[in-house]
Every structure is written in C-alpha cells, then in structure tokens.
Design a protein around this motif. Structure first.
Motif, PDB file in Angstrom:
ATOM      1  N   ILE A 141       0.929  -1.298   0.022  1.00 32.07           N
ATOM      2  CA  ILE A 141       0.087  -0.044  -0.058  1.00 32.07           C
ATOM      3  C   ILE A 141       0.752   1.291  -0.026  1.00 32.07           C
ATOM      4  N   SER A 142       1.910   1.315   0.836  1.00 33.64           N
ATOM      5  CA  SER A 142       2.778   2.247   0.861  1.00 33.64           C
ATOM      6  C   SER A 142       3.493   2.739  -0.446  1.00 33.64           C
ATOM      7  N   THR A 143       3.720   1.715  -1.262  1.00 33.68           N
ATOM      8  CA  THR A 143       4.457   1.914  -2.365  1.00 33.68           C
ATOM      9  C   THR A 143       3.681   2.322  -3.653  1.00 33.68           C
ATOM     10  N   VAL A 144       2.477   2.197  -3.592  1.00 34.00           N
ATOM     11  CA  VAL A 144       1.637   2.285  -4.936  1.00 34.00           C
ATOM     12  C   VAL A 144       0.470   3.377  -4.415  1.00 34.00           C
ATOM     13  N   LEU A 145       0.457   3.967  -3.269  1.00 31.28           N
ATOM     14  CA  LEU A 145      -0.475   4.920  -3.077  1.00 31.28           C
ATOM     15  C   LEU A 145      -0.378   6.445  -4.004  1.00 31.28           C
ATOM     16  N   THR A 146       0.586   6.475  -4.558  1.00 27.69           N
ATOM     17  CA  THR A 146       0.846   7.741  -5.318  1.00 27.69           C
ATOM     18  C   THR A 146       0.113   7.333  -6.602  1.00 27.69           C
ATOM     19  N   ARG A 147      -0.199   6.184  -7.030  1.00 25.83           N
ATOM     20  CA  ARG A 147      -0.822   5.920  -8.288  1.00 25.83           C
ATOM     21  C   ARG A 147      -2.262   6.294  -8.513  1.00 25.83           C
ATOM     22  N   LYS A 148      -2.858   7.061  -9.377  1.00 22.96           N
ATOM     23  CA  LYS A 148      -4.098   7.353  -9.130  1.00 22.96           C
ATOM     24  C   LYS A 148      -5.141   6.251  -9.621  1.00 22.96           C
ATOM     25  N   LEU A 165      -3.179   0.572 -15.341  1.00 23.94           N
ATOM     26  CA  LEU A 165      -1.826   0.642 -15.759  1.00 23.94           C
ATOM     27  C   LEU A 165      -1.715   2.071 -16.732  1.00 23.94           C
ATOM     28  N   VAL A 166      -0.395   2.596 -16.396  1.00 22.34           N
ATOM     29  CA  VAL A 166      -0.089   3.882 -17.191  1.00 22.34           C
ATOM     30  C   VAL A 166       1.016   3.831 -18.283  1.00 22.34           C
ATOM     31  N   MET A 167       0.559   4.034 -19.424  1.00 21.07           N
ATOM     32  CA  MET A 167       1.330   3.975 -20.611  1.00 21.07           C
ATOM     33  C   MET A 167       1.356   5.299 -21.284  1.00 21.07           C
ATOM     34  N   ASP A 168       2.718   5.630 -21.855  1.00 20.10           N
ATOM     35  CA  ASP A 168       2.816   7.005 -22.469  1.00 20.10           C
ATOM     36  C   ASP A 168       2.240   7.238 -23.884  1.00 20.10           C
ATOM     37  N   GLU A 218      -5.740 -11.351 -22.832  1.00 18.15           N
ATOM     38  CA  GLU A 218      -5.491 -12.916 -22.580  1.00 18.15           C
ATOM     39  C   GLU A 218      -4.232 -13.626 -23.223  1.00 18.15           C
ATOM     40  N   ASP A 219      -3.929 -12.944 -24.160  1.00 11.61           N
ATOM     41  CA  ASP A 219      -2.715 -13.481 -24.883  1.00 11.61           C
ATOM     42  C   ASP A 219      -1.338 -13.032 -24.357  1.00 11.61           C
ATOM     43  N   VAL A 220      -1.299 -12.072 -23.285  1.00 11.39           N
ATOM     44  CA  VAL A 220      -0.147 -11.488 -22.774  1.00 11.39           C
ATOM     45  C   VAL A 220       0.448 -12.312 -21.772  1.00 11.39           C
ATOM     46  N   LYS A 221       1.782 -12.834 -21.953  1.00 12.03           N
ATOM     47  CA  LYS A 221       2.448 -13.567 -21.008  1.00 12.03           C
ATOM     48  C   LYS A 221       2.925 -12.310 -20.025  1.00 12.03           C
ATOM     49  N   LEU A 222       2.473 -12.628 -18.742  1.00 10.46           N
ATOM     50  CA  LEU A 222       2.948 -11.627 -17.572  1.00 10.46           C
ATOM     51  C   LEU A 222       4.386 -12.117 -17.434  1.00 10.46           C
ATOM     52  N   PRO A 223       4.943 -11.036 -16.963  1.00 11.77           N
ATOM     53  CA  PRO A 223       6.381 -11.291 -16.652  1.00 11.77           C
ATOM     54  C   PRO A 223       6.398 -12.158 -15.107  1.00 11.77           C
ATOM     55  N   PRO A 224       7.317 -12.691 -14.835  1.00 10.97           N
ATOM     56  CA  PRO A 224       7.478 -13.550 -13.644  1.00 10.97           C
ATOM     57  C   PRO A 224       7.508 -12.664 -12.698  1.00 10.97           C
ATOM     58  N   TRP A 225       6.730 -13.051 -11.280  1.00 10.66           N
ATOM     59  CA  TRP A 225       6.979 -12.216 -10.000  1.00 10.66           C
ATOM     60  C   TRP A 225       7.970 -13.085  -9.066  1.00 10.66           C
ATOM     61  N   MET A 226       8.916 -12.479  -9.115  1.00  7.57           N
ATOM     62  CA  MET A 226      10.305 -12.918  -8.344  1.00  7.57           C
ATOM     63  C   MET A 226      10.023 -12.932  -6.894  1.00  7.57           C
ATOM     64  N   ASP A 227      10.948 -13.768  -6.148  1.00 11.96           N
ATOM     65  CA  ASP A 227      10.715 -13.600  -4.771  1.00 11.96           C
ATOM     66  C   ASP A 227      11.387 -12.344  -4.293  1.00 11.96           C
ATOM     67  N   GLY A 228      10.561 -11.608  -3.189  1.00  9.58           N
ATOM     68  CA  GLY A 228      10.986 -10.277  -2.487  1.00  9.58           C
ATOM     69  C   GLY A 228      10.363  -9.234  -3.320  1.00  9.58           C
ATOM     70  N   TYR A 284       7.520  -4.286 -10.020  1.00 10.74           N
ATOM     71  CA  TYR A 284       6.731  -5.095 -11.111  1.00 10.74           C
ATOM     72  C   TYR A 284       6.110  -4.132 -12.184  1.00 10.74           C
ATOM     73  N   LEU A 285       5.215  -3.225 -11.878  1.00  8.32           N
ATOM     74  CA  LEU A 285       4.648  -2.424 -12.794  1.00  8.32           C
ATOM     75  C   LEU A 285       5.399  -1.865 -14.061  1.00  8.32           C
ATOM     76  N   PRO A 286       6.327  -0.955 -13.706  1.00  7.24           N
ATOM     77  CA  PRO A 286       6.965  -0.409 -14.810  1.00  7.24           C
ATOM     78  C   PRO A 286       7.592  -1.348 -15.930  1.00  7.24           C
ATOM     79  N   HIS A 287       7.893  -2.560 -15.635  1.00  6.48           N
ATOM     80  CA  HIS A 287       8.359  -3.533 -16.625  1.00  6.48           C
ATOM     81  C   HIS A 287       7.258  -4.304 -17.362  1.00  6.48           C
ATOM     82  N   LEU A 288       5.886  -4.190 -16.568  1.00  7.66           N
ATOM     83  CA  LEU A 288       4.909  -4.826 -17.107  1.00  7.66           C
ATOM     84  C   LEU A 288       4.290  -3.746 -18.257  1.00  7.66           C
ATOM     85  N   GLU A 289       4.294  -2.560 -17.823  1.00  5.91           N
ATOM     86  CA  GLU A 289       3.601  -1.303 -18.839  1.00  5.91           C
ATOM     87  C   GLU A 289       4.620  -1.193 -20.032  1.00  5.91           C
ATOM     88  N   GLU A 290       5.858  -1.421 -19.749  1.00  2.77           N
ATOM     89  CA  GLU A 290       6.780  -1.401 -20.828  1.00  2.77           C
ATOM     90  C   GLU A 290       6.472  -2.267 -21.793  1.00  2.77           C
TER      91      GLU A 290
END
Length: 378
Positions: free
Chosen positions: A141-148, A170-173, A227-237, A243-249
């Motif tokens: 919560i503390s890391t994403v609260l700035t996202r609208k 998700l925010v994209m340019d 549904e065709d998007v292969k999500l990036p893996p969620w690494m330990d820690g 995670y979000l910037p890599h996914l948005e890119e």
C-alpha cells in the motif's frame, strides 16, 4: 430498460443515472413495495463496478411518497460501511448536501448520491485493507498509493480465506484510442492489473506470490487481447512498485505491434482482392473480417475471412457459404471454419493470398459436392 412502471419522478432519475454514469452501472431485481398497487415499481438492485468486480446495493424508494430520497441497503459483507457518518470530508459534505437538499424534480441527484456513496466506499475499503495484520500488504500500500485510480478490497468468508485485492490502472505513454485510425470507442481504453494477496497467517513463514491477472474492456479485444499476454514472472521479494514499470513497458510494445498488425491485415485483404475481386464487406477499422464472392464454374459461394489479432503469426479462419443451397432451416449451407491450409507468417502478403486462393480453388470442388449432398438430404 423501460421505466413506465416506476413513478415518473423516480423514472426520470433512473433514466439519467443509466445514461450518464461513467461506471456502467446496471439495474437488476426490479420490484415493488407498494402495499396498494404492486404493479408500481419502486425498488431495485444496483450493480456497481468496483475493483474489477461488482458490488450490489439495494435502492428503496417509497412509491407512495416519491418525492422522498431513497434508502440504501449495502452488501452483507459491508456491515461496517456507514456513509454520512460524523467524519467530515468533501465526500461527506457532498452526500449531506444531496440528501438535505433533495429535490425530486432534479433528475441528476440520484447519480450524484451514488457517486458520493461509491467514493466513500473506496475510502472505507482502503481503511479496511490498511488495518490488515500483514506487513507485506501494508508495504505494498505504501509503495503504490501515489498512483491514481487504484482500488482495493478486503474479501473473506466462511468458506474462503482472507484476501486483499488490488485493481491497478496501468499507465502507458500513449493513448490507445488515438493509435487506431477511425477509432469507434467512445471511452478511453484502459488496462488494469488485478493483484490478489492471500493474507499471511501467523504460522506461515513465507508469503506466497500474489495472483496476477490483466483485465480490459471487451471493446479492446478487437485490437488486442490481454489474455494473450504472458505476464512477467513475479520474483521472490518483489513488490508492485518494481513489477509495474516492466509490465507497462511490455504492454506498450505489444499494443504497438497490434496496431501494426492492422496494417498487415489490410494489406492482405487488398492482396486477396487481386484474386477475388472487391470484397462484399470488410471491417474498415481493425480489419478483423472480410467477405468475398467467389465461384467455381457456375457455382457461386461466399468466402468469409476471420483474422486473429495475432495475424500473421496465426492464419485467418475461413468459412465457405453457398449462394445456391439452403439447409433444413432455410439458411445458406456453410462449412465449418477452415484453418488447415498452406501458410507461413514469413511469406509476403502477396504470396499468402496466392497460396490461399489456390487452396480455395481445390476446396470449392469439395464444397460444391458437400452442398449437393446436403440438398439431397433436405
């Protein structure tokens, strides 16, 4: 939905609500509480999109006193949700004003009231989630609260474990709508990441990875299927802020590829026209469908092309439809979808069209035989 069975004042408010709500609110379970005339409707259930799911609130008017504001009954999991409490905030003031200055002649007030209640519900769920005894959730919560636009929800029940659910826009340019020439969408297309965290029990030493799912409106599927998007893996820690910037890119790149695929599909349709003539009809915006009139000797038939968003990696599906034969339901005889024919995504579009039309020349003979047999059975 027709509102003739509602008192006119209530009907006007409902009509305005459904036509001006930005959240695609729906109404179900319409019913009557009138003791003297049960044919007069005055209560219903609102289905309100929230956190990529929906919440349901019962709205109860009194048809005997239609000038009075409605009462609300919230869901069984939200017994602690008490809007218009003693806490003072802009949302509280808005709700108090809507109720204290209720004017049954103002058809906009029901929408104002529901939007205010929904805003309070967002704050209520955020407070619930913030009270969860789970350090990982608190940190997220503390890391994403700035996202609208982030929505969150605490879910639990007798037959399911406690979970915290996030809906992250998700925010994209770029504007997806502006990328598509002749875009028919009235609202801006958005993609959300749904993140579900199981609440860590005291006896559990390590948290499990969250469940992740991409969600978009159904309209976007004409261009791009999440549904065709292969999500990036969620690494330990890992946390959402990482995670979000890599996914948005990744999504930006794949959406641009999907837009480029429109040009390829259009080029392929134009290449088909060199062999089959001008199409009878074609999807001008996304080029997902096209139909051509073809013939094998005196036997005319229509070829329908259905293009996947993954074209040319995936070949189009074909359907042949006779212009002369009807089945037992008096419908044109058709073949099931065909996808087994010569194809390579590495070919130039001209060669793709040529090889496909060669296949159609041979298949037309089999299709004519199939139609004649269907006619004999009929």
């Amino acid at each position: 939905m027709a509102f003739e069975a509602f008192p006119p004042l209530i009907a006007d408010q409902l009509h305005y609500l459904l036509n001006h709500s930005p959240d695609s609110i729906k109404i179900e379970n319409v019913r009557s509480g009138n003791r003297f005339n049960p044919r007069i409707l005055d209560r219903f259930t609102l289905v309100i999109p929230y956190c990529l799911d929906a919440i349901k609130w019962d709205v109860i008017y009194n048809s005997e006193y239609p000038a009075a504001p409605p009462d609300f009954i919230f869901g069984p999991d939200d017994e602690d949700f008490m809007p218009c409490s003693t806490t003072i905030s802009p949302v509280d003031s808005l709700l108090d004003k809507a109720l204290s200055e209720w004017n049954n002649q103002d058809s906009t007030l029901l929408l104002v009231l529901i939007q205010g209640l929904r805003d309070q519900y967002v704050a209520y769920q955020r407070k619930r989630v913030g009270q969860v005894d789970d350090d990982r959730v608190k940190f997220e919560i503390s890391t994403v609260l700035t996202r609208k636009g982030i929505e969150m929800q605490m879910t639990s029940g007798p037959d399911k474990p406690e979970e915290v659910k996030f809906a992250v826009p998700l925010v994209m340019d770029m504007s997806i709508n502006k990328l598509v020439v002749g875009c028919p969408w009235k609202s801006e297309q958005k993609i959300y990441l749904q993140v579900v965290y199981p609440i860590l029990r005291k006896y559990e030493s390590a948290p499990s990875s969250p469940r992740l799912k991409l969600v978009s409106s159904s309209d976007l599927k004409a261009l791009f299927s999440v549904e065709d998007v292969k999500l990036p893996p969620w690494m330990d820690g890992m946390c959402l802020a990482e995670y979000l910037p890599h996914l948005e890119e990744t999504l930006e790149r794949q959406i641009l590829e999907a837009v480029s695929a429109i040009v390829l599909r259009r080029s392929f349709v134009e290449a088909l026209a060199l062999f089959l003539g001008r199409p009878l009809e074609a999807d001008p915006t996304f080029c997902r469908k096209a139909s051509f009139l073809a013939a094998s000797g005196p036997f005319p038939f229509v070829v329908h092309f259905f293009f996947p968003t993954q074209f040319p990696k995936q070949q189009p599906a074909l359907m042949l439809q006779s212009c002369q034969h009807l089945n037992q339901l008096s419908e044109p005889v058709k073949l099931n979808l065909l996808t087994d024919y010569p194809w390579s995504p590495r070919w130039e579009v001209g060669r793709m069209a040529e090889r496909l039309c060669d296949f159609l020349t041979d298949e037309a003979v089999n299709f004519k035989k199939y139609c004649n047999e269907a006619l004999l059975q009929h």
